[in-house]
Design an enzyme around this catalytic site. Structure first.
Site, PDB file in Angstrom:
ATOM      1  N   ARG A  64       0.815  -1.213   0.000  1.00  0.00           N
ATOM      2  CA  ARG A  64       0.000   0.000   0.000  1.00  0.00           C
ATOM      3  C   ARG A  64       0.853   1.269   0.000  1.00  0.00           C
ATOM      4  O   ARG A  64       0.607   2.194  -0.777  1.00  0.00           O
ATOM      5  CB  ARG A  64      -0.930   0.034   1.227  1.00  0.00           C
ATOM      6  CG  ARG A  64      -2.179  -0.786   1.065  1.00  0.00           C
ATOM      7  CD  ARG A  64      -2.586  -1.415   2.365  1.00  0.00           C
ATOM      8  NE  ARG A  64      -1.626  -2.447   2.710  1.00  0.00           N
ATOM      9  CZ  ARG A  64      -1.727  -3.730   2.330  1.00  0.00           C
ATOM     10  NH1 ARG A  64      -2.754  -4.120   1.651  1.00  0.00           N
ATOM     11  NH2 ARG A  64      -0.790  -4.612   2.627  1.00  0.00           N
ATOM     12  N   THR A  65       1.842   1.321   0.879  1.00  0.00           N
ATOM     13  CA  THR A  65       2.603   2.567   1.014  1.00  0.00           C
ATOM     14  C   THR A  65       3.382   2.868  -0.262  1.00  0.00           C
ATOM     15  O   THR A  65       3.340   3.984  -0.780  1.00  0.00           O
ATOM     16  CB  THR A  65       3.536   2.495   2.241  1.00  0.00           C
ATOM     17  OG1 THR A  65       2.763   2.101   3.372  1.00  0.00           O
ATOM     18  CG2 THR A  65       4.186   3.822   2.518  1.00  0.00           C
ATOM     19  N   LYS A  93      26.500  -4.485  -0.662  1.00  0.00           N
ATOM     20  CA  LYS A  93      27.968  -4.452  -0.518  1.00  0.00           C
ATOM     21  C   LYS A  93      28.372  -3.739   0.760  1.00  0.00           C
ATOM     22  O   LYS A  93      29.539  -3.430   0.969  1.00  0.00           O
ATOM     23  CB  LYS A  93      28.587  -3.720  -1.715  1.00  0.00           C
ATOM     24  CG  LYS A  93      28.289  -4.356  -3.059  1.00  0.00           C
ATOM     25  CD  LYS A  93      28.942  -3.513  -4.169  1.00  0.00           C
ATOM     26  CE  LYS A  93      28.502  -3.968  -5.541  1.00  0.00           C
ATOM     27  NZ  LYS A  93      28.888  -2.986  -6.586  1.00  0.00           N
ATOM     28  N   ARG A 116      11.569   4.041   3.553  1.00  0.00           N
ATOM     29  CA  ARG A 116      11.110   3.029   4.531  1.00  0.00           C
ATOM     30  C   ARG A 116      12.322   2.196   4.912  1.00  0.00           C
ATOM     31  O   ARG A 116      13.051   1.698   4.042  1.00  0.00           O
ATOM     32  CB  ARG A 116      10.027   2.144   3.941  1.00  0.00           C
ATOM     33  CG  ARG A 116       9.784   0.921   4.809  1.00  0.00           C
ATOM     34  CD  ARG A 116       8.569   0.153   4.428  1.00  0.00           C
ATOM     35  NE  ARG A 116       7.353   0.891   4.759  1.00  0.00           N
ATOM     36  CZ  ARG A 116       6.142   0.338   4.820  1.00  0.00           C
ATOM     37  NH1 ARG A 116       5.985  -0.949   4.573  1.00  0.00           N
ATOM     38  NH2 ARG A 116       5.083   1.049   5.122  1.00  0.00           N
ATOM     39  N   HIS A 144       5.278   5.769  11.713  1.00  0.00           N
ATOM     40  CA  HIS A 144       4.757   5.677  10.346  1.00  0.00           C
ATOM     41  C   HIS A 144       3.840   6.892  10.156  1.00  0.00           C
ATOM     42  O   HIS A 144       2.616   6.776  10.120  1.00  0.00           O
ATOM     43  CB  HIS A 144       3.989   4.364  10.179  1.00  0.00           C
ATOM     44  CG  HIS A 144       3.748   3.948   8.761  1.00  0.00           C
ATOM     45  ND1 HIS A 144       3.889   4.809   7.693  1.00  0.00           N
ATOM     46  CD2 HIS A 144       3.361   2.758   8.227  1.00  0.00           C
ATOM     47  CE1 HIS A 144       3.600   4.157   6.572  1.00  0.00           C
ATOM     48  NE2 HIS A 144       3.283   2.916   6.871  1.00  0.00           N
TER      49      HIS A 144
END
Ligand code: NCD
Length: 324
Positions: A64-65, A93, A116, A144
């Site tokens: 959704r986000t 890396k 995120r 959030h």
């Protein structure tokens, strides 16, 4: 004459926590989100972000986000740059977040970064090293903030108010980040709201978080969702966050706790007619599929509102609506 920041409190700023947002800012943003909703309904072609590249960096899974941010950027006429998967980048890396952020800013010639990340302080770190606004799309178990905005926008759209409400937040309150941002923001900008924190004791909100809430906030902590079904205006379900248990080597504990609370169609029937059931999704067993047919189920509208809110937020951070 008001300065651009007085007119639009988001302009040119990072958006990494709900801590600095007040009611006028939220009202301002919601008014822009209403306009975005109308523009989408009218299939208007918008060029508000034309010439802007937005870098979208997701170190954790998302449906959704990420879809709503990408849709928001494209609907506003901006350009999205993102990696297919952060595992395909130099993060594998060992490149650290500051270098990745500086790389993205320079290489993508980006105007903003949407991030995120599994680290609670990731957005603060990114904001420190980027010269462009950073938008927190979920940081660890802590915050959030764009989800809190879309949650409160949904409450306002469905119930017509964000004051004088009884809100029950249910499930994994220990690791869940959506509830932490939602409760804090609603406690700050709403008036006369009452909260029930419903969880297994092992999944309760951390004491440090409770201590950070306004001292006069009215709340109780209970284990049985049945106790609030008939009184609550909003029941906000959340999933038990398996990934955090696994990361801490506690999978067995997850198995014991995962089904500790659930919302069934029969339980929904006991709720007030003018109440709503919310969930940030994804769901597991805590929200039965049969609840979807209940008129009180608001979670599909909730996810749709995410696109309008993120359109509004990107507009307000990168342009100054009302003055240009
Ligand atoms: C939430 C998240 O990522 O914190 N999902 C979302 O953004 N809608 C909730 C969750 O994963 O349980």
């Amino acid at each position: 004459m008001p300065t651009p920041q007085e007119q639009n409190p988001f302009y040119g700023k990072d958006f990494i926590t709900v801590n600095e947002i007040d009611r006028p800012s939220v009202d301002f943003l919601f008014e822009r989100a209403d306009r975005m909703k109308a523009a989408v309904a009218a299939r208007e072609v918008l060029n508000i972000l034309s010439g802007h590249v937005i870098a979208v960096l997701f170190y954790q899974p998302s449906t959704r986000t990420i879809f709503s941010f990408i849709t928001a950027i494209k609907r506003l006429g901006g350009i999205v740059v993102s990696a297919q998967d952060m595992k395909s980048t130099s993060v594998e890396k060992g490149e650290n977040l500051p270098d990745t952020v500086r790389t993205v800013q320079n290489v993508a010639t980006a105007s903003a970064i949407v991030l995120r990340h599994w680290d609670n302080t990731s957005s603060e770190i990114a904001a420190k090293f980027a010269d462009i606004p950073v938008i927190n799309a979920g940081s660890g178990t802590a915050e959030h903030p764009t989800q809190a905005l879309l949650d409160i926008y949904t409450i306002k759209s469905r119930l017509g108010r964000i004051d004088n409400l009884h809100i029950a937040v249910v499930g994994d309150l220990l690791y869940g980040r959506t509830v932490k941002s939602l409760v804090k923001l609603l406690a700050e900008i709403g008036e006369n709201n009452q909260f029930s924190f419903v969880s297994h004791p092992d999944l309760a909100l951390p004491q440090s978080y409770l201590d950070s809430l306004p001292p006069d906030l009215e709340y109780n902590q209970i284990e049985d969702l049945g106790e609030v079904l008939e009184q609550a205006d909003v029941i906000y379900m959340t999933r038990t966050q398996e990934e955090w248990f696994n990361a801490l080597g506690k999978h067995e504990e997850y198995e014991l706790l995962k089904d500790s609370l659930r919302m069934t169609a029969e339980m929904a029937d006991q709720m007030k007619p003018d109440s709503i059931i919310m969930h940030p999704l994804p769901r597991q067993t805590e929200l039965r599929y049969r609840v979807d047919d209940d008129p009180r189920a608001a979670y599909f509208e909730q996810m749709r509102n995410g696109t309008f809110i993120r359109m509004a937020l990107l507009e307000c951070i990168l342009t100054n609506p009302g003055t240009n």
